[in-house]
Design a protein around this motif. Structure first.
Motif, PDB file in Angstrom:
ATOM      1  N   PHE A  78      40.744  39.228  39.088  1.00  0.00           N
ATOM      2  CA  PHE A  78      41.399  39.756  40.467  1.00  0.00           C
ATOM      3  C   PHE A  78      41.123  41.284  40.517  1.00  0.00           C
ATOM      4  O   PHE A  78      41.048  42.036  39.337  1.00  0.00           O
ATOM      5  N   ASN A  79      41.277  41.751  41.560  1.00  0.00           N
ATOM      6  CA  ASN A  79      41.267  43.205  41.882  1.00  0.00           C
ATOM      7  C   ASN A  79      42.818  43.892  41.433  1.00  0.00           C
ATOM      8  O   ASN A  79      43.847  43.621  41.796  1.00  0.00           O
ATOM      9  N   ASP A 111      44.959  45.802  44.074  1.00  0.00           N
ATOM     10  CA  ASP A 111      45.428  44.982  44.746  1.00  0.00           C
ATOM     11  C   ASP A 111      46.887  45.074  44.786  1.00  0.00           C
ATOM     12  O   ASP A 111      47.364  44.364  43.677  1.00  0.00           O
ATOM     13  N   GLU A 166      48.196  36.001  45.442  1.00  0.00           N
ATOM     14  CA  GLU A 166      47.739  36.266  46.707  1.00  0.00           C
ATOM     15  C   GLU A 166      46.553  37.547  46.333  1.00  0.00           C
ATOM     16  O   GLU A 166      46.172  38.067  47.710  1.00  0.00           O
ATOM     17  N   SER A 167      46.488  37.799  45.158  1.00  0.00           N
ATOM     18  CA  SER A 167      45.556  38.830  44.927  1.00  0.00           C
ATOM     19  C   SER A 167      44.065  38.628  45.204  1.00  0.00           C
ATOM     20  O   SER A 167      43.715  37.530  45.229  1.00  0.00           O
ATOM     21  N   GLU A 168      43.110  39.587  45.676  1.00  0.00           N
ATOM     22  CA  GLU A 168      41.813  39.609  46.009  1.00  0.00           C
ATOM     23  C   GLU A 168      40.974  39.329  44.639  1.00  0.00           C
ATOM     24  O   GLU A 168      41.551  39.771  43.588  1.00  0.00           O
ATOM     25  N   GLU A 218      33.507  38.120  42.324  1.00  0.00           N
ATOM     26  CA  GLU A 218      33.069  37.618  43.860  1.00  0.00           C
ATOM     27  C   GLU A 218      31.649  37.564  43.869  1.00  0.00           C
ATOM     28  O   GLU A 218      31.274  36.512  44.478  1.00  0.00           O
TER      29      GLU A 218
END
Length: 73
Positions: free
Chosen positions: A17-18, A21, A27-29, A35
């Motif tokens: 995860f980022n 963020d 809900e994290s990107e 990715e």
């Protein structure tokens, strides 16, 4: 049709995860590196193949609450 497998070997769940963020964990990107890797591998699979993403973590990391948040079968 066989399922395409994309496997990730991580030291910590947070690598997915980022970290910049501010959203709650669920809900994290995805991190850009994660990715890019997942999308790149998926593009190598047949377009109509189902995809399974398998995440390998050390056993001590599996006991963290964040690990159970990403498990889906």
């Amino acid at each position: 049709m066989p399922t395409g497998r994309i496997e990730l070997k991580l030291r910590k769940v947070s690598q997915l995860f980022n970290t910049l963020d501010p959203s709650p964990f669920r809900e994290s990107e995805l991190a850009l590196d994660a990715e890019d890797y997942i999308v790149g591998r998926a593009q190598e699979l047949p377009i109509d193949a189902p995809v399974a993403i398998v995440i390998h973590l050390p056993s001590d990391e599996l006991s963290q609450a964040s690990a159970s948040d990403i498990v889906s079968r």
